[in-house]
Design an enzyme around this catalytic site. Structure first.
Site, PDB file in Angstrom:
ATOM      1  N   ASN A 131       0.804  -1.232   0.000  1.00 20.91           N
ATOM      2  CA  ASN A 131       0.000   0.000   0.000  1.00 20.91           C
ATOM      3  C   ASN A 131       0.834   1.279   0.000  1.00 20.91           C
ATOM      4  O   ASN A 131       0.413   2.305  -0.526  1.00 20.91           O
ATOM      5  CB  ASN A 131      -1.001   0.004   1.160  1.00 20.91           C
ATOM      6  N   LYS A 154      11.602  -8.717   1.341  1.00 20.08           N
ATOM      7  CA  LYS A 154      10.593  -9.545   0.696  1.00 20.08           C
ATOM      8  C   LYS A 154       9.357  -8.658   0.550  1.00 20.08           C
ATOM      9  O   LYS A 154       8.624  -8.420   1.497  1.00 20.08           O
ATOM     10  CB  LYS A 154      10.269 -10.786   1.523  1.00 20.08           C
ATOM     11  N   ALA A 156       5.668  -7.295  -1.366  1.00 24.11           N
ATOM     12  CA  ALA A 156       4.433  -7.893  -1.870  1.00 24.11           C
ATOM     13  C   ALA A 156       4.579  -8.138  -3.370  1.00 24.11           C
ATOM     14  O   ALA A 156       5.065  -7.266  -4.101  1.00 24.11           O
ATOM     15  CB  ALA A 156       3.256  -6.964  -1.600  1.00 24.11           C
ATOM     16  N   GLY A 206       2.014  -5.789   7.925  1.00 22.60           N
ATOM     17  CA  GLY A 206       1.042  -6.595   7.214  1.00 22.60           C
ATOM     18  C   GLY A 206      -0.130  -6.968   8.092  1.00 22.60           C
ATOM     19  O   GLY A 206      -0.458  -6.282   9.057  1.00 22.60           O
ATOM     20  N   SER A 207      -0.740  -8.098   7.780  1.00 23.97           N
ATOM     21  CA  SER A 207      -1.945  -8.542   8.470  1.00 23.97           C
ATOM     22  C   SER A 207      -1.616  -9.172   9.812  1.00 23.97           C
ATOM     23  O   SER A 207      -0.476  -9.585  10.070  1.00 23.97           O
ATOM     24  CB  SER A 207      -2.694  -9.559   7.604  1.00 23.97           C
ATOM     25  N   GLU A 228       4.245  -4.251  12.584  1.00 19.87           N
ATOM     26  CA  GLU A 228       3.294  -3.149  12.404  1.00 19.87           C
ATOM     27  C   GLU A 228       2.139  -3.751  11.629  1.00 19.87           C
ATOM     28  O   GLU A 228       2.245  -3.997  10.433  1.00 19.87           O
ATOM     29  CB  GLU A 228       3.958  -1.988  11.659  1.00 19.87           C
ATOM     30  N   CYS A 262      -3.156   1.599   7.004  1.00 20.90           N
ATOM     31  CA  CYS A 262      -3.369   1.013   8.328  1.00 20.90           C
ATOM     32  C   CYS A 262      -3.709   2.078   9.353  1.00 20.90           C
ATOM     33  O   CYS A 262      -4.412   1.813  10.333  1.00 20.90           O
ATOM     34  CB  CYS A 262      -2.128   0.240   8.761  1.00 20.90           C
ATOM     35  N   GLU A 361     -10.675  -4.546  10.537  1.00 22.77           N
ATOM     36  CA  GLU A 361     -10.011  -3.482   9.801  1.00 22.77           C
ATOM     37  C   GLU A 361     -10.632  -3.403   8.416  1.00 22.77           C
ATOM     38  O   GLU A 361     -10.652  -4.391   7.675  1.00 22.77           O
ATOM     39  CB  GLU A 361      -8.513  -3.736   9.677  1.00 22.77           C
TER      40      GLU A 361
END
Length: 460
Positions: A131, A154, A156, A206-207, A228, A262, A361
């Site tokens: 994002n 690494k 996305a 990330g998630s 985070e 986020c 979220e």
């Protein structure tokens, strides 16, 4: 295995990338290990010189890099160029403060001399999202590298073009080979990397599911991790707030980057005394949003980055409406206004705990209105979340704002301002939003060995 980068606005294929082989991954690990020995031996001033040149590369190529971001994940050209500028500013900030942040700290004791020294750990694996494909990387990489670590990224898969462009920025700035490298890999090889003795720490944005997995593996190897994760940030509007300004910033926070942030304001929690007026002002702001080609500067909101992401926010919308939420814009009880990844901004009223739009979220252009009985109820609702990343309070009584801010369970609280990350202040969350901090003096010390040096007095 190959990975595809697809333009979310046109759905055209941009590029296909072959996955790194096991041999390539091993070669990059060896390069990182060799590079760390030399890079960590440089002085902070020498490392700073390299990173200043990184900032210069970013500034010189911001238009080209911004258009790459727009093509790969859909944010408007203006937002993308601003992201590159923010990365360059991060380089300048740490160049001016790293020596102070990492200076030996004298400790008063009964020793002849005792002090704390901050020394790098080694190769750090960074697992980053799509994002903010440059900023998420640079807010780790700049402090991490200036501290003497080396980085393996690494990224996305849908923004592998940005990942390789970041490699190119570091290369053109003259950084030694192996100091920063991208790994074009899927999820499967990550566990092996985390268990490799050459990887000393990991940072992930990330998630929650990804964070739990990475933290579990890192913990089993006794390795430092910084997470985070997601957020369901509350924007609390009290009865005495400047409603026009609050509505303007609320919509900007929620809808920028097509709502894919986020730290965006996701739950508007409003004192019932001013809810009707605030709602009208929010609707006026949403009506001013202009969707279209993200390369057109008249466009103020681009598409979402992927079809599955648009599907997810559509599900959250419908599930919330089914439980009693009231659509005010962007759709009705049966559908939302959407064309592929282009999703019209949505506003739901009468949202309460137990609805997807409150509990989860929402990563897209969906804002929700939550009514609070009074100030105490507003804080209760703000804290009624598994997340604790950012938040905001709007009130003209600054002392009250500060008092209430201390009661909100979050990593940051912005009073009468836009929630954002800033290199000067720590960034991170609590609860399911993760642990550890990025940015500021705190962030640069996350991936260092805080070493105590004790020199005994002679004759003791």
């Amino acid at each position: 295995m190959t990975f595809q980068s697809i333009n979310p606005f046109t759905q055209q294929l941009l590029e296909t990338y072959p996955a790194d082989s096991n041999e390539t991954i091993e070669r990059k690990l060896q390069q990182a290990e060799r590079a760390f020995a030399d890079w960590s031996a440089l002085s902070i001033q020498e490392r700073t010189g390299y990173l200043l040149r990184v900032g210069e590369q970013l500034t010189a190529n911001k238009e080209q890099l911004g258009e790459l971001i727009t093509a790969e994940m859909g944010k408007t050209r203006k937002e993308a160029v601003s992201e590159i500028e923010k990365c360059a500013a991060c380089c300048t900030f740490y160049a001016g403060h790293a020596e102070q942040f990492l200076a030996d700290q004298t400790i008063e004791s009964d020793a002849l001399r005792s002090y704390v020294s901050y020394q790098p750990l080694g190769p750090v694996l960074a697992i980053m999202p799509w994002n903010f494909p440059f900023w998420q990387v640079f807010r780790f990489a700049i402090p991490g590298l200036i501290a003497g670590n080396v980085g393996l990224l690494k990224h996305a898969p849908n923004v592998f073009g940005s990942s390789l462009a970041i490699d190119d920025v570091f290369r053109k700035a003259g950084l030694p080979e192996g100091v920063f490298q991208s790994l074009l890999i899927d999820v499967a090889p990550v566990e092996g990397l985390l268990k490799d003795k050459r990887i000393k720490a990991v940072t992930l944005t990330g998630s929650g599911r990804a964070g739990a997995s990475v933290a579990g593996i890192a913990g089993s190897q006794i390795k430092k991790s910084v997470l985070e994760l997601g957020g369901s940030d509350a924007l609390v509007v009290l009865a005495d707030a400047d409603l026009e300004k609050a509505a303007e910033i609320a919509v900007k926070s929620r809808m920028q980057n097509a709502g894919q942030s986020c730290i965006a304001a996701k739950r508007f929690i409003i004192d019932k005394q001013v809810k009707k007026q605030f709602t009208e002002l929010v609707l006026q702001q949403i009506q001013q949003i202009r969707q279209g080609n993200p390369l057109d500067d008249a466009t103020t909101m681009g598409p979402m980055a992927r079809m599955d992401l648009a599907d997810s926010v559509e599900r959250q919308y419908h599930e919330s409406v089914a439980k009693g939420a009231k659509p005010l814009t962007g759709g009705d009880q049966t559908s939302i206004q959407r064309s592929g990844c282009n999703v019209q901004p949505m506003l739901l009223d009468n949202v309460t705990p137990g609805m997807a739009a409150f509990d989860e979220e929402t990563f897209g252009p969906l804002a929700v209105l939550v009514e609070a009985k009074d100030e105490a109820d507003a804080i209760r609702l703000a804290n009624q979340s598994d997340f604790g990343l950012g938040s905001a309070i709007w009130t003209q009584d600054l002392e009250k704002g500060a008092r209430l801010a201390s009661q909100i369970q979050a990593g940051s609280v912005f009073i009468n301002g836009l929630m954002r990350s800033d290199a000067r202040v720590p960034f991170g969350g609590i609860k399911q939003s993760g642990f550890g901090r990025e940015l500021s003096e705190v962030g640069i010390r996350e991936f260092v060995n805080v070493k105590t040096i004790w020199i005994e007095k002679p004759g003791t």
